[in-house]
Design a protein around this motif. Structure first.
Motif, short mmCIF file in Angstrom:
data_model
loop_
_atom_site.label_atom_id
_atom_site.label_comp_id
_atom_site.label_asym_id
_atom_site.label_seq_id
_atom_site.Cartn_x
_atom_site.Cartn_y
_atom_site.Cartn_z
N ILE A 135 0.92 -1.23 -0.24
CA ILE A 135 0.31 0.01 -0.12
C ILE A 135 0.85 1.18 -0.13
CG2 ILE A 135 -1.71 1.31 1.45
CD1 ILE A 135 -2.78 -1.05 0.01
N VAL A 136 0.77 2.01 -1.00
CA VAL A 136 1.54 3.05 -1.00
C VAL A 136 0.88 4.32 -1.05
CG1 VAL A 136 1.82 3.01 -3.59
CG2 VAL A 136 3.71 4.17 -2.48
N GLY A 137 1.60 5.52 -0.45
CA GLY A 137 0.98 6.62 -0.75
C GLY A 137 2.10 7.91 -0.66
N GLY A 138 1.78 8.94 -1.07
CA GLY A 138 3.02 9.96 -1.26
C GLY A 138 2.72 11.39 -1.08
N GLN A 139 3.79 12.08 -0.77
CA GLN A 139 3.56 13.49 -0.48
C GLN A 139 4.79 14.34 -0.81
OE1 GLN A 139 0.44 14.28 0.55
NE2 GLN A 139 0.54 16.78 -0.04
N GLN A 140 4.60 15.64 -1.06
CA GLN A 140 6.09 16.49 -1.11
C GLN A 140 6.75 16.41 0.26
OE1 GLN A 140 3.12 18.26 -2.49
NE2 GLN A 140 3.80 19.39 -4.14
N SER A 141 8.08 16.78 0.25
CA SER A 141 8.62 16.71 1.48
C SER A 141 8.60 18.54 2.05
CB SER A 141 10.10 16.60 1.29
OG SER A 141 10.67 17.20 0.11
N GLY A 142 7.51 18.66 2.97
CA GLY A 142 7.45 19.81 3.33
C GLY A 142 8.18 20.24 4.80
N VAL A 143 8.42 21.57 5.19
CA VAL A 143 8.98 21.87 6.32
C VAL A 143 8.42 21.29 7.62
CG1 VAL A 143 9.84 23.81 7.69
CG2 VAL A 143 9.66 24.03 5.08
N PHE A 144 9.21 20.58 8.42
CA PHE A 144 8.61 19.73 9.70
C PHE A 144 7.75 18.86 9.29
CE2 PHE A 144 10.42 24.02 11.28
CZ PHE A 144 11.66 23.64 11.55
N THR A 145 7.64 18.45 8.08
CA THR A 145 6.85 17.33 7.70
C THR A 145 5.52 18.16 6.85
OG1 THR A 145 5.10 17.13 9.53
CG2 THR A 145 7.15 15.78 9.61
N GLY A 146 5.50 19.25 7.07
CA GLY A 146 4.12 20.07 6.39
C GLY A 146 3.11 19.97 7.26
#
Length: 545
Positions: free
Chosen positions: A91-102
């Motif tokens: 099971i995969v999901g993604g997100q951009q790498s935000g500041v302090f996790t965003g």
């Protein structure tokens, strides 16, 4: 902790229909995750097509190296060991790498991936590994370089991360100096109120900032520290070593580029027939691939049998582009429409955890999947939450405010104004309206008399009347300000309610940073999130603490 489902509209109608009325949009999506047979059929298809994906052992080797550096918990090593074995799905999901996790939604996505993987494993009686796909290849720095916390003076404060060069490189390749980290960490420490959890939180943030020369490295360390013990495997989509494994997939995307483009445009027409607008751009002659040239990530298009960027900074024939791929695979990356295809070619994806906007643009990709001999995986809505602490609950009860009252800005403003009016020692608007009406009755006959004396006096009298009315309105405003000051405590309660639930007129999860929440409730709060029963539909839920 009490968890209650509440209505919160999705970002777009397509995601809403996908979740609640799949049959109306099944032309755009492969299968309905609410049906048990969809899971079984997907698992069988993964087994049958094992040979078409990137070699598991080579993939596992690279994931061990990457996670060993940023996410070294033994549970992650065990998960990668499982992934290496045929029959294991992800099971995969993604997100951009935000500041302090965003924003909080990033953490909710990680939590959903973990829950969905466990639920799928139980359902299918086979190993299902949770994978977080860090979108490090994205280059929109302004989208990821900041985060928000609520300060003690009830202001939504932005913490912004500064970089050195202003290149348009992928975030994973964008250098962040130690001074920038120090400044951002210092701002976070200053803005977070003192609490019993603050020291531990700041120690974690500082530890993950050390030796992190880009935003993705810091993000990976934090997500690893928070979720590694639960076996969440991290993958950076811009990892140069991973690119070498992806070369055959990029080659197919280049060779079949016209077919893929045709598939996307066909789907746009299908969407229009169903009454929907595409949520991602399907450009005419778009190659839907990026090429990194020197200090810039360039989107490629097809012109006169060549692959070029918009400004002609780079230009290749198909054969030249394939040769460049063989020499420099790290210079290639996907766009929003080809990323799902790459993900499915690299991993044995049972299901992909997506936000509502992602569900909408994935609707453009089904026919493209088919062109590469793939099938769209199950699309699983990300869980969605609003956290309401005990103090806010008391304020809402005191002022008789419901979730729906706060959700609607107009209703909330009306309730706030009504409360203030009920507290007034004098009815400001009513009294001033009376004065204005009485003044008008007295002044109108005078203007008529002046007009009979000399026309110029009438015009002068009209100007004079308007000035007096302006002064009355000015005094009305000052009176209201004075009344608000008298009831400042109550109004601050209203402000705190709104800023807690819907800061910047957006859902809480889209604005506030995780560490704002952990500072109040402690690190165990994440474990509490994981204990909340998994909600397959992703319906919004309120966590009353």
């Amino acid at each position: 902790m009490n968890v209650v489902q509440e209505q919160l509209s999705f970002a777009g109608p397509l995601a809403e229909v996908y979740i609640n009325q799949f049959s109306a949009v099944e032309l755009l999506y492969e299968s309905d995750p609410s049906q048990s047979e969809s899971w079984t059929e997907r698992a069988v298809w993964l087994d049958q097509t094992e040979h078409t994906r990137v070699d598991r052992k080579a993939l596992a080797t690279r994931l061990r190296e990457y996670n060993g550096r940023y996410n070294p918990d033994p549970a992650v090593g065990r998960a990668i060991g499982q992934l290496e074995l045929p029959g294991t799905a992800v099971i995969v999901g993604g997100q951009q790498s935000g500041v302090f996790t965003g924003p909080l939604l990033v953490v909710y996505k990680a939590v959903t991936i973990l829950k969905a993987a466990k639920a799928a494993s139980d359902r299918l009686n086979r190993p299902v590994v949770p994978v977080f796909w860090i979108a490090g290849e994205d280059h929109d720095w302004d989208e990821v370089n900041h985060t928000y916390v609520l300060s003690q003076d009830l202001q939504v404060r932005r913490i912004r991360m500064h970089r050195g060069a202003m290149d348009r490189l992928p975030v994973s390749f964008t250098k962040v100096e130690a001074e920038a980290w120090d400044k951002a960490v210092s701002e976070l420490e200053q803005l977070l109120p003192d609490s019993e959890h603050k020291a531990g939180i700041m120690e974690l943030v500082r530890c993950c900032s050390e030796d992190a020369d880009n935003l993705t490295a810091h993000f990976a360390k934090l997500i690893g520290a928070l979720f590694g013990k639960h076996g969440l495997v991290l993958l950076d989509s811009s990892d140069p070593e991973l690119r070498r494994l992806e070369m055959p997939v990029f080659e197919r995307m280049i060779r079949q580029n016209d077919e893929l483009e045709s598939a996307y445009h066909e789907t746009v027409r299908d969407m229009a027939g169903l009454g929907y607008e595409p949520s991602a751009e399907v450009a005419e002659n778009g190659a839907n691939l990026f090429y990194i040239s020197e200090r810039e990530r360039l989107l490629l298009f097809k012109r006169n049998d060549r692959f070029e960027d918009r400004k002609g900074k780079v230009t290749f024939t198909a054969d030249e582009l394939l040769e460049e791929l063989r020499k420099h695979p790290e210079r290639f990356s996907n766009n929003v429409l080809t990323r799902p295809l790459m993900q499915d070619s690299l991993l044995p994806v049972l299901g992909s955890v997506l936000g509502p906007g992602e569900i909408a643009y994935w609707g453009l990709t089904r026919k493209a999947f088919q062109k590469l001999g793939l099938k769209m995986p199950l699309l699983l809505p990300r869980e969605s939450f609003t956290v309401i602490d005990g103090t806010i609950q008391k304020h809402m009860k005191k002022y008789e405010l419901s979730w729906n009252d706060v959700k609607d800005p107009e209703v909330f403003h009306r309730k706030r104004s009504a409360w203030l009016a009920a507290q007034e020692r004098m009815q400001v608007d009513e009294r001033f309206d009376e004065v204005v009406a009485a003044f008008g009755e007295l002044y109108a006959p005078l203007l008529e008399e002046l007009a009979g004396v000399e026309s110029g006096l009438s015009r002068l009298g009209t100007v004079n009347r308007d000035k007096i009315l302006d002064q009355i309105d000015y005094l009305r405003g000052k009176a209201k300000d004075a009344m608000e000051k008298i009831h400042e405590t109550g109004l601050r309660h209203f402000d705190r309610i709104q800023l807690s639930l819907f800061p910047l007129n957006k859902p809480q999860e889209r604005v506030y940073n995780l560490f704002d929440t952990l500072n109040r409730f402690g690190m165990d709060w994440i474990e509490d999130l994981l204990d909340i029963p998994y909600e397959l539909t992703g319906k919004h839920r309120i966590i009353y603490l």
